[in-house]
Design a protein around this motif. Structure first.
Motif, mmCIF file in Angstrom:
data_model
loop_
_atom_site.group_PDB
_atom_site.id
_atom_site.type_symbol
_atom_site.label_atom_id
_atom_site.label_comp_id
_atom_site.label_asym_id
_atom_site.label_seq_id
_atom_site.Cartn_x
_atom_site.Cartn_y
_atom_site.Cartn_z
ATOM 1 N N THR A 1 65.970 -4.474 -30.863
ATOM 2 C CA THR A 1 66.973 -5.535 -30.795
ATOM 3 C C THR A 1 66.880 -6.227 -29.443
ATOM 4 O OG1 THR A 1 68.676 -4.085 -29.894
ATOM 5 C CG2 THR A 1 68.551 -4.240 -32.297
ATOM 6 N N ARG A 2 67.680 -7.277 -29.257
ATOM 7 C CA ARG A 2 67.679 -7.969 -27.962
ATOM 8 C C ARG A 2 68.129 -7.041 -26.841
ATOM 9 N NH1 ARG A 2 71.304 -12.753 -29.413
ATOM 10 N NH2 ARG A 2 71.021 -12.216 -31.573
ATOM 11 N N GLY A 3 68.968 -6.097 -27.176
ATOM 12 C CA GLY A 3 69.475 -5.164 -26.173
ATOM 13 C C GLY A 3 68.576 -3.946 -25.987
ATOM 14 N N GLY A 4 67.414 -3.944 -26.623
ATOM 15 C CA GLY A 4 66.501 -2.808 -26.538
ATOM 16 C C GLY A 4 66.420 -2.106 -27.884
ATOM 17 N N ASN A 5 65.739 -0.998 -27.926
ATOM 18 C CA ASN A 5 65.616 -0.245 -29.168
ATOM 19 C C ASN A 5 66.898 0.512 -29.454
ATOM 20 O OD1 ASN A 5 63.028 -1.142 -29.477
ATOM 21 N ND2 ASN A 5 62.082 0.692 -28.640
ATOM 22 N N ARG A 6 67.356 0.411 -30.708
ATOM 23 C CA ARG A 6 68.566 1.131 -31.126
ATOM 24 C C ARG A 6 68.308 1.799 -32.459
ATOM 25 N NH1 ARG A 6 73.501 -2.928 -30.639
ATOM 26 N NH2 ARG A 6 73.372 -2.432 -32.838
ATOM 27 N N PHE A 7 69.003 2.899 -32.662
ATOM 28 C CA PHE A 7 68.934 3.633 -33.914
ATOM 29 C C PHE A 7 70.052 3.112 -34.803
ATOM 30 C CE2 PHE A 7 69.262 7.376 -36.679
ATOM 31 C CZ PHE A 7 67.918 7.585 -36.952
ATOM 32 N N LYS A 8 69.694 2.299 -35.820
ATOM 33 C CA LYS A 8 70.711 1.714 -36.685
ATOM 34 C C LYS A 8 70.112 1.368 -38.044
ATOM 35 C CE LYS A 8 70.406 -3.166 -35.727
ATOM 36 N NZ LYS A 8 71.232 -4.317 -35.555
ATOM 37 N N LYS A 9 70.984 1.029 -38.975
ATOM 38 C CA LYS A 9 70.566 0.618 -40.313
ATOM 39 C C LYS A 9 70.015 -0.806 -40.225
ATOM 40 C CE LYS A 9 72.253 0.637 -45.014
ATOM 41 N NZ LYS A 9 73.282 1.112 -45.903
ATOM 42 N N PRO A 10 68.896 -1.105 -40.895
ATOM 43 C CA PRO A 10 68.333 -2.453 -40.808
ATOM 44 C C PRO A 10 69.225 -3.481 -41.482
ATOM 45 C CG PRO A 10 67.121 -1.135 -42.402
ATOM 46 C CD PRO A 10 68.092 -0.221 -41.727
ATOM 47 N N SER A 11 69.200 -4.686 -40.972
ATOM 48 C CA SER A 11 69.995 -5.769 -41.551
ATOM 49 C C SER A 11 69.308 -6.293 -42.805
ATOM 50 C CB SER A 11 70.131 -6.910 -40.540
ATOM 51 O OG SER A 11 68.865 -7.510 -40.324
#
Length: 162
Positions: free
Chosen positions: A112-122
């Protein structure tokens, strides 16, 4: 390898797409026999075949040939195989395939713009992935289907001459 190298030109895309659309109608009609194409037949076993075809369908020889190619080229990637069957056999839109993919997606590492994150894809991410997987699948299938048709035609010509 650069991703842009995995793209078909318009003529190649339309050629393979038209064959896969006819093949999808053929598979959906229930004409595929189980012993001849195990992966596709297994996926289609739960689907109700259509009574009368409402879309162009290939003949049995072409359908079996394309099924063999798909069975050998695509089954390495279950996601690509499922997307291919959903798009060409069940005629689901790319959007509906992506929506389902997003609905069942597990959280993963996403840039993401804020760096790598562990989340569900949009949904947008899933749409891009479905488009990319279909494009790459068509690229892989194009040459294999073309070669299979050429080899089959050569064998047919040899038999006629002999």
């Amino acid at each position: 390898m650069n991703v842009t190298q995995l793209r078909l030109n318009n003529e190649q895309y339309h050629w393979v797409n038209s064959w896969l659309e006819c093949w999808g109608a053929w598979v959906y009609s229930g004409r595929l026999e189980k012993p001849q194409s195990s992966l596709i037949a297994h996926c289609m076993a739960t689907k109700k075949p259509q009574e009368s075809p409402t879309r162009p369908m290939c003949n049995d020889d072409d359908g079996l040939l394309i099924s063999r190619v798909v069975d050998t080229v695509i089954p390495v990637d279950n996601q690509a195989f499922g997307i291919l069957l959903s798009y060409y056999v069940q005629r689901l839109s790319r959007y509906s395939i992506a929506a389902y993919s997003q609905k069942v997606a597990m959280p993963r590492n996403i840039s993401t713009r804020g760096g790598n994150r562990f989340k569900k894809p949009s949904l947008a991410t899933c749409r891009r992935e479905v488009d990319q997987i279909l494009e790459e699948s068509l690229y892989l299938l194009h040459n294999s289907i073309e070669q299979a048709f050429k080899c089959r035609k050569r064998v047919g010509k040899i038999k006629k001459v002999a």
